[in-house]
Design an enzyme around this catalytic site. Structure first.
Site, PDB file in Angstrom:
ATOM      1  N   HIS A   1       0.853  -1.198   0.000  1.00  0.00           N
ATOM      2  CA  HIS A   1       0.000   0.000   0.000  1.00  0.00           C
ATOM      3  C   HIS A   1       0.886   1.244   0.000  1.00  0.00           C
ATOM      4  CE1 HIS A   1      -3.313   2.675   1.024  1.00  0.00           C
ATOM      5  NE2 HIS A   1      -2.524   3.204   1.930  1.00  0.00           N
TER       6      HIS A   1
ATOM      7  N   ASP B   1       0.715   5.314  -0.203  1.00  0.00           N
ATOM      8  CA  ASP B   1      -0.084   6.542  -0.222  1.00  0.00           C
ATOM      9  C   ASP B   1       0.395   7.429  -1.365  1.00  0.00           C
ATOM     10  OD1 ASP B   1      -1.789   6.061   1.955  1.00  0.00           O
ATOM     11  OD2 ASP B   1      -0.220   6.600   3.375  1.00  0.00           O
TER      12      ASP B   1
ATOM     13  N   ASP C   1      -7.581   1.736   3.307  1.00  0.00           N
ATOM     14  CA  ASP C   1      -7.071   2.702   4.279  1.00  0.00           C
ATOM     15  C   ASP C   1      -7.831   4.019   4.290  1.00  0.00           C
ATOM     16  OD1 ASP C   1      -5.281   3.501   6.305  1.00  0.00           O
ATOM     17  OD2 ASP C   1      -4.010   4.536   4.861  1.00  0.00           O
TER      18      ASP C   1
ATOM     19  N   HIS D   1      -6.885   9.731  -0.243  1.00  0.00           N
ATOM     20  CA  HIS D   1      -7.409   9.695   1.121  1.00  0.00           C
ATOM     21  C   HIS D   1      -6.505  10.303   2.193  1.00  0.00           C
ATOM     22  CE1 HIS D   1      -5.386   5.617   0.985  1.00  0.00           C
ATOM     23  NE2 HIS D   1      -4.890   6.114   2.100  1.00  0.00           N
TER      24      HIS D   1
END
Length: 962
Positions: free
Chosen positions: A188, A190, A300, A505
């Protein structure tokens, strides 16, 4: 006597108290540091090192490593190509320079030791974690003990015998009923957070090239990867690496998932923006890899809108994976595998990995937790484990794979198999007959400060959603009227992708560093600049003949309306002398009209200052009374005695709260902040009339807020308008404070209503249960409403998302002041508008939804000729329950437009879609613009007849005559 004190139902002594947050708050207060910033990673910089090495001849034929000793992240390039990422955090601290061992050479002693250590680690974890009541615990323990007996660390020849003992344990198989774990490599990343966008490009390359290297030596490894934007970055900046990725995608091992442009925030983007996340993402995956994604992947994000199931279904997705609700601060979510049902009734199969993580390490402890923690035992017997270091950590490691190889089918442990999302969900679908259903939003009981943090980003998002809506509507109309007009498809795609990127996000929620905020604001500025130019070009094409003032004639005004209903409003235009002139105009639905003679108001606005300094305003629709501090002491519908403001209270009351969360500063606001409420009562400039009435009346005042901030507000009432507007400017200089505005109203209801994407939800106004009071701060889009039978009050806004309704108090969250990860968050000047609208009957029948759109989508006024020109409307709908949200050119048919409509009232409705465009064919399509039926819709004299169920979204492809 009216007071700015605690509103009804808000007394601190009556607060419900959450034990955990109260304990931690007191512990923090008496600790050496009252508050600790969460950004402990320090500064980051980038640099290049050119390394030239000479390998000693004595090392010939041996495996030689380049060892990386740094807390940062690095990338090894060789012969102009990236070959491996390096990161201490992700346990990737060496690069193999030469690997010259031949089959006939002695096996590496180092490798033997490594394998032996992994064997012992697994056995020791089984012994510790299976428990004394489990015989496998003792078998593993005694096998490990015997291995120690057999193994002589000075004699590698003893290692194989020790490993044989471990192999005996690992070779004992499970029974058929054992739980199966579907392990998938994961990293993952960001798209921005504690680093800017440009650093994410490098993080993707470092991580993905490392995964490719690992795949080369581990043919069983599968790796899942979301976010089309990140694939596009690597495609643009690392074409050689991207070609390798495409090869592994074709082999089914590097698996694109998610279907969206980025892993966006799940609450704040508009309905249309969420559609575009899927449209851009799915089209990218189809074009690049020959397939769309069948799973929505959002592990997330800080909560999930109740409209998402329908949007997923409309984009070819029936499966959803996340784990974020395991972060709930108050209530444990009751399922890990279930059906999630949206507000329209759409359902998707949903899986939360029961290990409550998307970055596991392949340890025995995690596999046992996955089984033990699973809340749907007996209903399903399969679950996911996502393993790998994220955020630049490089994803999976060899050690993770080697651990799980030993757990493939070992008695006493769950079966661990390398898998893919499709394999997992396919078996879950077969086992789904006994699964439970969760209806409505998936609300995260944490991070609800993100509805308010970084107000400039929130404002930019709302404005740019509007700009792109208006450009698309006007460009589509220009295309339909003038076949020579070039619809700006590529420019719009570029601007949409910038907006969608900013909805990531940690960007739209405001939980990012200052560098990211600066990037985001630059992207919004670019959308504003380019959008204004594209809108001007569309209007010039659509209305070119009307824009040339005739010589010797007075100048008129062209008024354009991009919303699907007729509007009568006061606008501001430039007069003959260059001064601003007000005019009351009527603009047709999705069309335009030439204003020659302004309309007289049915009843002019009256503004009167009373002897006590208060000001009254009335326009024949509503009547208001304001005290010297700008607070509403009375709000009534004209010709009615029904008061909207609660007895003994003032509305438009500003309140300041201490805002010191337990840890996640930019993310969280805690329940105990409500106990620190202080009404804002320091007057700098009392209320004075600024416009005396007629078409518009207004009055303004200024307040001191906190220690050093100021708030100036102009309160505006227009002729014919059913709501009063509060034009607000704040010079914000606070630290760890939260500013809200409150409206205590004379309405009693156990539920308030909040707008979400393509619809609305109800949430309780009471705190009966822990599920209720955990929602002390919630999110909404353009409006919120509190209604009882026959009467209600709505609060509208143009750029805010945080809200609450407790008892009879509607509260809009305005500004926060966190200090981490951006120490400068929100310390600037802010401009925003909100409105209050009292109404008879339901909010649906009173037009609250339409009024909120009107506030957010102002009419466009353009200087024009005074030529005789009838008003022109391109589209309208016959039912007030139906909102025509979007008009755009079809993605794959330049001769067609797509219109998107939704049912907004929560009712079953039939409407006629009417159009003056030269439509030759109409057909239903999905959100990816693929036809849903072989037969077209009937084109009748009244238009196209459409049927809707509550909150249903429909897209129609309209083919135009050339």
């Amino acid at each position: 006597m009216r007071s700015g004190g605690a509103a009804p139902g808000m007394a601190a002594g009556a607060m419900l108290k959450h034990r955990r947050t109260a304990l931690e708050r007191v512990e923090k207060f008496v600790s050496a540091a009252y508050f600790t910033d969460c950004n402990l990673r320090g500064r980051w910089e980038t640099c290049w090192f050119k390394v030239e090495l000479s390998i000693p001849p004595a090392w010939a034929g041996r495996e030689v490593h380049f060892v990386w000793e740094s807390d940062g992240e690095g990338m090894v390039w060789r012969d102009g190509q990236p070959v491996q990422g390096l990161t201490k955090e992700g346990e990737k601290t060496s690069y193999i320079l030469t690997s010259c061992l031949k089959e006939s050479e002695p096996h590496s002693v180092t490798l033997d030791v490594y394998e032996l250590l992994v064997d012992l680690e697994i056995l020791l974890d089984m012994a510790r974690l299976l428990g004394e009541e489990n015989q496998r615990s003792f078998q593993a323990l005694y096998a490990a003990n015997q291995m120690v007996n057999v193994c002589d660390v000075t004699d590698p020849a003893t290692f194989p015998a020790a490993r044989d003992l471990a192999a005996t344990i690992f070779g004992q198989r499970n029974g058929e009923s054992q739980h199966s774990i579907h392990a998938m490599g994961h990293c993952h990343i960001d798209s921005a957070w504690l680093w800017p966008y440009e650093e994410t490009i490098r993080k993707c390359a470092r991580s993905w090239v490392t995964v490719i290297r690992l795949m080369e030596s581990n043919p069983e490894l599968t790796f899942v990867c979301s976010q089309a934007q990140q694939f596009e970055w690597v495609r643009s900046w690392y074409p050689g690496l991207y070609a390798q990725i495409q090869d592994y995608v074709a082999k089914g091992r590097f698996v694109p998932v998610g279907g969206t442009w980025v892993e966006m925030d799940g609450n704040l983007p508009s309905g249309e923006a969420m559609v575009r996340q899927f449209l851009q993402g799915q089209r990218f995956f189809q074009e690049q890899f020959g397939r769309i994604c069948s799973e929505f992947w959002l592990p997330d994000t800080f909560g999930y809108s109740a409209q998402l199931p329908q949007l997923m279904r409309g984009c070819g997705i029936g499966r959803f994976l996340t784990q974020k609700l395991s972060w709930n601060l108050v209530n444990a979510f009751p399922h890990h595998t279930f059906f999630w049902e949206g507000i329209d009734g759409s359902r998707v199969l949903t899986h939360f990995p029961p290990g409550d993580s998307y970055g596991m390490l392949g340890r025995v402890e995690e596999m046992l937790k996955t089984v033990k923690n699973n809340k749907d035992k007996g209903r399903v017997n399969h679950s996911a484990v996502l393993f790998g270091f994220g955020d630049g950590g490089g994803g999976p490691t060899q050690k993770m794979l080697d651990r799980m190889k030993r757990m493939r089918d070992t008695d006493g442990l769950p079966r661990v198999q390398m898998s893919t999302p499709d394999r997992l969900f396919s078996v879950l679908e077969k086992e789904s007959s006994q699964l439970c259903t969760w209806v409505g939003e998936l609300f995260l009981e944490l991070h609800n400060g993100t509805y308010t943090t970084q107000a400039q980003i929130k404002k930019g998002n709302r404005e740019c959603e509007r700009i792109l809506h208006d450009v698309e509507v006007l460009s589509a109309l220009a295309l339909a009227q003038d076949s020579s007009f070039q619809y700006p498809a590529s420019q719009l795609q570029r601007l949409w992708r910038l907006l969608l990127l900013n909805q990531f996000h940690d960007v739209l929620p405001g939980s990012c560093i200052q560098l990211v905020v600066e990037d985001a604001l630059q992207y919004y500025a670019e959308i504003r600049r380019a959008g204004a130019r594209l809108q001007e070009e569309a209007v010039q094409s659509l209305c070119g003949d009307l824009l040339q003032p005739e010589s010797g004639h007075a100048e008129g005004t062209l008024v354009l309306n991009t919303l699907p209903w007729e509007r009568t409003e006061v606008i501001s235009r430039t007069g003959p002398a260059g001064a601003e002139v007000l005019a009351l105009v009527t603009a047709p639905s999705m069309g335009y009209a030439i204003l020659r003679e302004p309309l007289p108001p049915p009843q002019p606005v009256t503004v009167v200052k009373q002897e006590d300094g208060s000001v009254t305003m009335e326009n024949g629709v509503i009547a208001v009374c304001l005290d010297a501090m700008g607070r509403l002491t009375s709000l009534r519908l004209a010709h009615s005695e029904r008061e909207a403001v609660a007895d003994g209270c003032c509305a438009n009351q500003f309140a300041l709260f201490d805002d010191v969360p337990l840890y996640w500063d930019a993310w969280d606001v805690m329940d105990y902040h409500l106990e620190t409420r202080k009404p804002v009562t320091t007057l700098l400039k009392p209320l004075e009339i600024t416009l005396a009435g007629g078409l518009r009346g207004s009055a303004s005042f200024s307040l001191r807020v906190g220690k050093s901030s100021t708030l100036t507000q102009e309160i505006v009432l227009d002729a014919t308008c059913p709501y009063i507007r509060f034009l607000t400017q704040v010079e914000w200089k606070e630290s760890h404070k939260f500013l809200k505005v409150e409206f205590p109203v004379q309405v009693r209801s156990t539920n308030a209503t909040y707008e979400i994407q393509f619809g609305h939800v109800q949430r309780p106004t009471h705190w009966n249960t822990s599920w209720d009071w955990a929602r002390f701060e919630v999110w909404a889009h353009k409006w919120m409403d509190l209604s009882e039978h026959g009467f209600g009050v709505a609060v509208l806004n143009d750029s805010k998302y945080g809200a609450s309704a407790r008892g009879n108090v509607l509260s809009l969250s305005l500004l926060r002041a966190p200090k981490s990860p951006d120490a400068t968050a929100d310390i600037t000047q802010h401009h925003f508008t909100y409105s209050v609208l009292p109404h008879r009957g339901s909010f649906q029948d009173a037009g609250v939804i339409q009024c909120a759109y009107n506030l957010n989508f102002p009419l466009h006024a353009v200087p024009a000729s005074c030529a005789q020109c009838p008003a022109w409307s391109a589209f309208s709908v016959s039912s007030p329950a139906i909102v025509l949200e979007t008009v755009k050119q079809a993605e794959d048919r330049p001769d067609a437009v797509v219109v998107r409509l939704y049912e907004a009232h929560g009712s079953t409705a039939v409407t006629w879609l009417r159009s003056s465009l030269p439509v030759t064919e109409a057909m239903l399509c999905d959100l990816l613009e693929q036809p849903l039926a072989k037969e077209p819709l009937a084109l009748e004299q009244q238009g196209v007849r459409l049927s809707f169920t509550p909150f249903q979204v429909l897209s129609i492809l309209l083919v135009l005559r050339q």
